[in-house]
Design a protein around this motif. Structure first.
Motif, short mmCIF file in Angstrom:
data_model
loop_
_atom_site.label_atom_id
_atom_site.label_comp_id
_atom_site.label_asym_id
_atom_site.label_seq_id
_atom_site.Cartn_x
_atom_site.Cartn_y
_atom_site.Cartn_z
N HIS A 179 0.84 -1.19 0.00
CA HIS A 179 0.00 0.00 0.00
C HIS A 179 0.88 1.25 0.00
O HIS A 179 1.87 1.32 0.70
CB HIS A 179 -0.91 0.02 1.23
N GLN A 180 0.49 2.22 -0.80
CA GLN A 180 1.20 3.49 -0.82
C GLN A 180 0.43 4.46 0.07
O GLN A 180 -0.54 5.08 -0.35
CB GLN A 180 1.29 4.03 -2.26
N TRP A 181 0.85 4.57 1.30
CA TRP A 181 0.16 5.42 2.25
C TRP A 181 0.55 6.87 2.01
O TRP A 181 1.73 7.19 1.87
CB TRP A 181 0.52 5.03 3.69
N GLU A 182 -0.43 7.73 2.02
CA GLU A 182 -0.20 9.16 1.86
C GLU A 182 -0.76 9.86 3.09
O GLU A 182 -1.89 10.36 3.07
CB GLU A 182 -0.88 9.68 0.58
N PHE A 183 0.00 9.87 4.17
CA PHE A 183 -0.46 10.47 5.41
C PHE A 183 -0.21 11.97 5.40
O PHE A 183 0.83 12.44 4.94
CB PHE A 183 0.27 9.86 6.61
N SER A 184 -1.17 12.70 5.97
CA SER A 184 -0.98 14.14 6.15
C SER A 184 0.02 14.34 7.29
O SER A 184 0.33 13.40 8.04
CB SER A 184 -2.31 14.80 6.51
N ILE A 185 0.51 15.55 7.44
CA ILE A 185 1.44 15.86 8.53
C ILE A 185 0.79 15.55 9.88
O ILE A 185 1.43 14.95 10.76
CB ILE A 185 1.88 17.34 8.48
N GLU A 186 -0.46 15.91 10.03
CA GLU A 186 -1.17 15.66 11.29
C GLU A 186 -1.28 14.16 11.56
O GLU A 186 -1.05 13.71 12.69
CB GLU A 186 -2.57 16.28 11.23
N GLN A 187 -1.59 13.37 10.54
CA GLN A 187 -1.67 11.92 10.71
C GLN A 187 -0.31 11.34 11.06
O GLN A 187 -0.21 10.42 11.90
CB GLN A 187 -2.22 11.28 9.44
N GLN A 188 0.73 11.85 10.44
CA GLN A 188 2.08 11.38 10.76
C GLN A 188 2.42 11.67 12.21
O GLN A 188 3.03 10.83 12.89
CB GLN A 188 3.10 12.05 9.83
N GLN A 189 2.01 12.83 12.70
CA GLN A 189 2.29 13.18 14.10
C GLN A 189 1.52 12.28 15.06
O GLN A 189 2.06 11.85 16.08
CB GLN A 189 1.93 14.65 14.35
N VAL A 190 0.27 11.97 14.72
CA VAL A 190 -0.52 11.06 15.56
C VAL A 190 0.12 9.68 15.59
O VAL A 190 0.25 9.07 16.66
CB VAL A 190 -1.99 10.97 15.05
#
Length: 186
Positions: free
Chosen positions: A129-140
């Motif tokens: 899977h090619q995950w495309e996390f937002s900055i906020e999701q990455q921080q969580v």
């Protein structure tokens, strides 16, 4: 493999000489231990001269792959995955071979072998899977990782933790955040 040059610092040379003295070794011992045909690279190292070498990180990487694959084979339950990994393991060079033979294997087979391993894991574990996390999701996710790492550190530390606390920590590792929040009120 790419040739690179390595040169020891004076401190590194002194530490290596102390280790040699403690072990009672001479340069020939080390050459034999790492399967070198000559002790010239060791002599160059101890005299502070640059040592031309193939990338030792690549050699270490090959050994690590072989060790990891052997460990994984001991715990795989899926028969298809086991057979595929066993076939890849059989293709892998013996760790007792010389660095030169590993280097030859690396140059001729590693890319294909690594691609087959990647494909096997993707096919059997559905992880492409090619995950495309937002900055906020990455921080969580980072906070979640840090919290679980703290729990593991607690479990592995020498601090005294009751059996009940230890069991609760183990039971709550890697749980989804919603479940963790629900547990807070129990």
């Amino acid at each position: 493999m790419v040739k690179r040059s390595l040169q020891a610092s004076l401190t590194g040379i002194q530490e290596a000489k102390r280790a040699f003295a403690l072990k009672g070794w001479i340069q020939d011992n080390l050459a034999a231990e790492v399967n070198l045909k000559t002790r010239q690279p060791i002599w160059r190292f101890f005299s502070g001269r640059p040592v031309e070498r193939h990338t030792d990180e690549d050699f270490a990487h090959i050994h690590a792959c072989g060790d990891a694959l052997s460990s994984i084979l001991g715990i795989v339950l899926d028969v298809g995955l086991y057979k595929s990994l066993q076939q890849l393991s059989d293709e892998f060079p013996n760790s007792r071979q010389s660095q030169e033979r590993f280097g030859l294997w690396w140059q001729t087979n590693y890319s294909t072998w690594a691609e087959q391993l990647k494909t096997t894991v993707i096919n059997y574990r559905n992880i492409n899977h090619q995950w495309e996390f937002s900055i906020e999701q990455q921080q969580v996710l980072q906070r979640y990782y840090n919290a679980n790492q703290l729990r593991l550190d607690c479990l592995h530390s020498n601090c005294e933790v009751t059996l009940a606390i230890r069991q609760e920590i183990e039971a709550s590792l890697l749980l989804p955040q919603k479940e963790l929040k629900d547990r807070e009120w129990e």
